[in-house]
Design a protein around this motif. Structure first.
Motif, mmCIF file in Angstrom:
data_model
loop_
_atom_site.group_PDB
_atom_site.id
_atom_site.type_symbol
_atom_site.label_atom_id
_atom_site.label_comp_id
_atom_site.label_asym_id
_atom_site.label_seq_id
_atom_site.Cartn_x
_atom_site.Cartn_y
_atom_site.Cartn_z
ATOM 1 N N SER A 29 -1.312 -6.391 -7.939
ATOM 2 C CA SER A 29 0.102 -6.370 -7.519
ATOM 3 C C SER A 29 0.229 -6.161 -6.018
ATOM 4 O O SER A 29 1.082 -6.782 -5.374
ATOM 5 C CB SER A 29 0.858 -5.280 -8.277
ATOM 6 N N ALA A 30 -0.593 -5.314 -5.455
ATOM 7 C CA ALA A 30 -0.550 -5.109 -4.001
ATOM 8 C C ALA A 30 -0.948 -6.382 -3.260
ATOM 9 O O ALA A 30 -0.331 -6.753 -2.253
ATOM 10 C CB ALA A 30 -1.465 -3.956 -3.606
ATOM 11 N N TRP A 31 -1.953 -7.074 -3.765
ATOM 12 C CA TRP A 31 -2.382 -8.313 -3.122
ATOM 13 C C TRP A 31 -1.360 -9.424 -3.308
ATOM 14 O O TRP A 31 -1.225 -10.296 -2.450
ATOM 15 C CB TRP A 31 -3.750 -8.723 -3.653
ATOM 16 N N GLU B 79 2.322 -13.410 3.482
ATOM 17 C CA GLU B 79 1.573 -14.374 4.295
ATOM 18 C C GLU B 79 2.097 -15.797 4.108
ATOM 19 O O GLU B 79 2.228 -16.550 5.064
ATOM 20 C CB GLU B 79 0.093 -14.320 3.923
ATOM 21 N N GLN B 80 2.431 -16.166 2.879
ATOM 22 C CA GLN B 80 2.906 -17.519 2.606
ATOM 23 C C GLN B 80 4.297 -17.777 3.175
ATOM 24 O O GLN B 80 4.599 -18.886 3.592
ATOM 25 C CB GLN B 80 2.942 -17.782 1.102
ATOM 26 N N HIS B 81 5.151 -16.755 3.166
ATOM 27 C CA HIS B 81 6.536 -16.958 3.549
ATOM 28 C C HIS B 81 6.879 -16.466 4.948
ATOM 29 O O HIS B 81 8.031 -16.516 5.347
ATOM 30 C CB HIS B 81 7.460 -16.283 2.527
ATOM 31 N N ALA B 82 5.891 -16.016 5.666
ATOM 32 C CA ALA B 82 6.158 -15.556 7.029
ATOM 33 C C ALA B 82 6.455 -16.759 7.914
ATOM 34 O O ALA B 82 5.760 -17.768 7.859
ATOM 35 C CB ALA B 82 4.951 -14.797 7.569
ATOM 36 N N PRO B 83 7.510 -16.671 8.712
ATOM 37 C CA PRO B 83 7.760 -17.762 9.659
ATOM 38 C C PRO B 83 6.604 -17.857 10.653
ATOM 39 O O PRO B 83 5.932 -16.861 10.930
ATOM 40 C CB PRO B 83 9.048 -17.337 10.362
#
Length: 74
Positions: free
Chosen positions: A42-44, A51-55
């Motif tokens: 869950s933490a990962w 990481e995927q949704h960071a601009p």
């Protein structure tokens, strides 16, 4: 100036030790991360989402609440 006969052997031994040490450290880190991913998925998941949704040139969600709100929207 002459190179002693034993110097290349010593240098090769030091290089081999350096390579083995780097390999051992890399393997240790790999195992630690893999074990952490298995034990705490869950933490990962949250870290992977950020990481995927960071601009590209911006900031990721600032709080876990922002992350969870976005997860609920999906």
């Amino acid at each position: 100036m002459t190179i002693k006969n034993g110097l290349p052997v010593v240098l090769m031994a030091l290089l081999a030790e350096w390579c083995l040490l780097n390999t051992a450290i890399s393997a240790t880190v790999f195992v630690a991360v893999a074990w952490s991913r298995i034990r705490q998925p869950s933490a990962w998941t949250e870290l992977d989402f950020v990481e995927q949704h960071a601009p590209k040139y911006g900031r990721p969600p600032e709080t876990i609440e922002d992350y969870r709100a976005h997860q609920l929207q999906e």
